[in-house]
Scaffold this motif. Sequence first.
Motif, PDB file in Angstrom:
ATOM      1  N   SER A 177      13.871  17.730 -12.166  1.00  0.00           N
ATOM      2  CA  SER A 177      15.085  17.186 -11.397  1.00  0.00           C
ATOM      3  C   SER A 177      14.799  15.775 -10.895  1.00  0.00           C
ATOM      4  O   SER A 177      13.860  15.645 -10.404  1.00  0.00           O
ATOM      5  N   PRO A 178      15.756  14.851 -10.736  1.00  0.00           N
ATOM      6  CA  PRO A 178      15.505  13.624  -9.968  1.00  0.00           C
ATOM      7  C   PRO A 178      15.390  13.880  -8.557  1.00  0.00           C
ATOM      8  O   PRO A 178      15.880  14.790  -7.932  1.00  0.00           O
ATOM      9  N   VAL A 179      14.698  13.139  -7.844  1.00  0.00           N
ATOM     10  CA  VAL A 179      14.195  13.264  -6.504  1.00  0.00           C
ATOM     11  C   VAL A 179      15.164  11.929  -5.634  1.00  0.00           C
ATOM     12  O   VAL A 179      14.643  10.855  -6.229  1.00  0.00           O
ATOM     13  N   LYS A 180      15.915  12.304  -4.627  1.00  0.00           N
ATOM     14  CA  LYS A 180      16.299  11.164  -3.880  1.00  0.00           C
ATOM     15  C   LYS A 180      15.018  10.449  -3.056  1.00  0.00           C
ATOM     16  O   LYS A 180      14.382  11.299  -2.393  1.00  0.00           O
ATOM     17  N   TYR A 181      15.215   9.488  -3.101  1.00  0.00           N
ATOM     18  CA  TYR A 181      14.104   8.466  -2.090  1.00  0.00           C
ATOM     19  C   TYR A 181      14.892   7.376  -1.468  1.00  0.00           C
ATOM     20  O   TYR A 181      15.909   6.872  -2.102  1.00  0.00           O
ATOM     21  N   GLU A 182      14.402   6.670  -0.625  1.00  0.00           N
ATOM     22  CA  GLU A 182      15.056   5.351  -0.019  1.00  0.00           C
ATOM     23  C   GLU A 182      13.653   4.676   0.285  1.00  0.00           C
ATOM     24  O   GLU A 182      12.692   5.050   1.049  1.00  0.00           O
ATOM     25  N   TYR A 183      13.565   3.508   0.092  1.00  0.00           N
ATOM     26  CA  TYR A 183      12.811   2.419   0.302  1.00  0.00           C
ATOM     27  C   TYR A 183      13.005   1.844   1.603  1.00  0.00           C
ATOM     28  O   TYR A 183      14.260   1.837   2.146  1.00  0.00           O
ATOM     29  N   GLY A 184      11.880   1.598   2.475  1.00  0.00           N
ATOM     30  CA  GLY A 184      12.181   1.006   3.866  1.00  0.00           C
ATOM     31  C   GLY A 184      10.713   0.241   4.273  1.00  0.00           C
ATOM     32  O   GLY A 184       9.899   0.444   3.546  1.00  0.00           O
ATOM     33  N   ASN A 185      10.943  -0.460   5.461  1.00  0.00           N
ATOM     34  CA  ASN A 185       9.918  -0.925   6.020  1.00  0.00           C
ATOM     35  C   ASN A 185       8.783   0.131   6.594  1.00  0.00           C
ATOM     36  O   ASN A 185       9.065   1.252   6.997  1.00  0.00           O
ATOM     37  N   LEU A 186       7.588  -0.141   6.350  1.00  0.00           N
ATOM     38  CA  LEU A 186       6.559   0.696   7.090  1.00  0.00           C
ATOM     39  C   LEU A 186       5.915  -0.063   8.298  1.00  0.00           C
ATOM     40  O   LEU A 186       5.535  -1.377   8.407  1.00  0.00           O
TER      41      LEU A 186
END
Length: 65
Positions: free
Chosen positions: A5-14
């Motif tokens: 199944s698709p996995v939700k993700y979110e890019y952001g600053n580290l």
Amino acid sequence: MKILSPVKYEYGNLKIGGGGFVTGITFHPTDSRTLYIRTDIGGIYRYDFDKQTWAYLADKVTADD
């Protein structure tokens, strides 16, 4: 083969601690609650006094800019 199944993700600053230093600091000329800093590794930030956090201001800057 198992289909996942698709996995939700979110890019952001580290947040990276240590190293580097602030090369410039200034308040906005007409707003004493707007503080900016520049770092030696190319970062520019604005301080959010309400949240007590720094906001990175070059997220949308590309190499072409």
